[in-house]
Design an enzyme around this catalytic site. Structure first.
Site, PDB file in Angstrom:
ATOM      1  CE  LYS A 120       9.984   0.084  -4.811  1.00 49.76           C
ATOM      2  NZ  LYS A 120       8.806  -0.485  -4.137  1.00 49.76           N
ATOM      3  CG  ASP A 138       4.778   2.522  -5.968  1.00 52.47           C
ATOM      4  OD1 ASP A 138       4.112   2.645  -7.031  1.00 52.47           O
ATOM      5  OD2 ASP A 138       4.566   3.226  -4.958  1.00 52.47           O
TER       6      ASP A 138
END
Length: 210
Positions: A120, A138
């Site tokens: 991420k 997220d």
């Protein structure tokens, strides 16, 4: 959800915010990388509060590494999990100095090899700093994708792959920011603000609020 509806959703998000930006404050790719590492399970506002004090003192790999772990913690102690994150930032700075001439690498493999940098975080840096097509999923994006049915998935990797597969190409570069901001301020976790949502009529969430 069909392609036409997806296109309309992102056309509206783009029209409302043609040039979306991260809410993390930074003035260099290195500052962004450190901020993103610190932001895991923390708010952007909380990270900004810490980095506003840190970056005027130390904003290069050499300068932060010179602070040492205890010195860095003085700036990061207001952020959740600061002990682990600070240790990762110190190691990350060391690796940038030793292996990358103090420059943040512009590819996933080298980024993910840095301490504290997962998929991420790498996606955020690739997309935001280097303007590469990458989708950092997220909690906000995961919720948005599943609620609206734009790209549902059981886990973040599945949602990431479905977003890359189903979103029209013209939106891929900025979709990350549009979805985060929409999830943060409109499609919020407990009670989404459907009544003030610009895509309410296109969203396929069944339990809409007034």
């Amino acid at each position: 959800m069909n392609k036409q509806k997806r296109t309309e959703i992102f056309q509206r998000l783009r029209a409302e915010n043609p040039n979306p930006q991260t809410e993390l404050e930074y003035n260099s790719t290195f500052e962004l990388l450190v901020a993103v590492v610190l932001s895991a399970q923390a708010t952007d506002a909380g990270v900004n509060k810490a980095t506003r004090k840190l970056y005027p003192i130390a904003n290069t790999p050499e300068a932060i590494f010179a602070l040492g772990l205890d010195g860095l913690k003085e700036y990061t102690k207001t952020i959740g999990l600061y002990n682990t994150k600070s240790a990762n930032v110190i190691k990350l700075c060391q690796q940038l100095i030793e292996n990358h001439n103090s420059q943040v690498p512009d590819n996933r493999e080298d980024l993910e090899a840095l301490p504290g940098v997962g998929r991420k975080t790498a996606n955020v840096v690739l997309n935001t700093a280097f303007r590469q097509i990458a989708m950092a999923v997220d909690t906000h994006i995961f919720r948005f994708s599943n609620r609206t049915k734009v790209a549902p998935g059981k886990n973040v990797l599945e949602v990431e792959k479905n977003l890359m597969k189903f979103l029209p190409k013209e939106f891929l570069l900025d979709a990350h920011h549009w979805m985060i901001l929409h999830g943060r301020y409109t499609c919020i976790a407990r009670k989404p603000r459907c009544g003030s949502c610009i895509i309410e009529d296109l969203c396929e969430f069944k339990e809409k609020t007034e």
